[in-house]
Scaffold this active site. Sequence first.
Site: not given
Ligand SMILES: Nc1nc2c(c(=O)[nH]1)N[C@@H](CN(C=O)c1ccc(C(=O)N[C@@H](CCC(=O)O)C(=O)O)cc1)CN2
Ligand SMILES: NCC(=O)N[C@@H]1O[C@H](COP(=O)([O-])[O-])[C@@H](O)[C@H]1O
Length: 229
Positions: A15, A101, A104, A128, A130, A170, A199
């Site tokens: 979305s 998700m 990186l 990103n 968040h 984050d 968002e």
């Molecule tokens: N180096 C960075 N990588 C990412 C960031 C960041 O700020 N620095 N932001 C995230 C997005 N995010 C929150 O905003 C987030 C997404 C996913 C995870 C997480 O724990 N992922 C797990 C797998 C979870 C799953 O597959 O459902 C993982 O990576 O092992 C934490 C934060 C995007 N990347």
């Molecule tokens: N930590 C990262 C995280 O939680 N991101 C969240 O995933 C959703 C994506 O929605 P979308 O697929 O409908 O855009 C959004 O709510 C975004 O903030």
Amino acid sequence: MAPCRIVVLISGSGSNLQALIDAQDTPALPDTQITLVLSNRKAAYGLQRAQNANPPIPTDYLALQPYLKAHPGATRTDYDAEVARIVLAAQPDLVILAGWMHVLGDTFLEPLSAAKAPRGWSPVPVINLHPAMPGQFDGAHAIERQYAAFQEGKIPHGGAMVHRVIRDVDRGTPLLVREVPMKKDEPIEAFERRLHEMEWKIIVEGAAKALLEVHSLHSHTCLFAHDDS
Ligand SMILES: Nc1nc2c(c(=O)[nH]1)N[C@@H](CN(C=O)c1ccc(C(=O)N[C@@H](CCC(=O)O)C(=O)O)cc1)CN2
Ligand SMILES: NCC(=O)N[C@@H]1O[C@H](COP(=O)([O-])[O-])[C@@H](O)[C@H]1O
């Protein structure tokens, strides 16, 4: 001059990607074009949104576990390096994580930091979206966590932000922060709706701000470069 090229990484419904698709090359996000949508989930509806766009936006898919299975001995760092290769092959001026998700690592961040954008700037900025206020609820499931914290009286409101991506999840510098009000005992769905509507606005504003900042920094640097020449 060609439009600013944007690459969007997703894992789900898309979305927020849709908000970017609708805003590209409009006064909200002028002179831009989304040139690739990459998902780490094959069933992500965001891939459909990209393919339904007019004109259709190129998509790609690369998930961690299938990648490791297909490359015996490979690790998460190899996967992250491959993600960087795919992203850079699309020659981005800006990379947006829109519900991506996957955390990186340096083998993604370092190539992006070393890369030069078609518009001439380096590093290629990565931002990103968040669903939380800075320093609160880092990581996954932030919506549920902030909802619970508010209902327990631990925080005064919810929020969402667009921030720069660094190794610490984050914790990158916020570009845009918006409070999202919550009400005692309201269902989480009501809060989540308000948060997503916020968002969809800030992901476009945040992208525009990131491009404005790197444009002005680059032209400023170029200006000095001409002065030295
Ligand atoms: N180096 C960075 N990588 C990412 C960031 C960041 O700020 N620095 N932001 C995230 C997005 N995010 C929150 O905003 C987030 C997404 C996913 C995870 C997480 O724990 N992922 C797990 C797998 C979870 C799953 O597959 O459902 C993982 O990576 O092992 C934490 C934060 C995007 N990347
Ligand atoms: N930590 C990262 C995280 O939680 N991101 C969240 O995933 C959703 C994506 O929605 P979308 O697929 O409908 O855009 C959004 O709510 C975004 O903030």
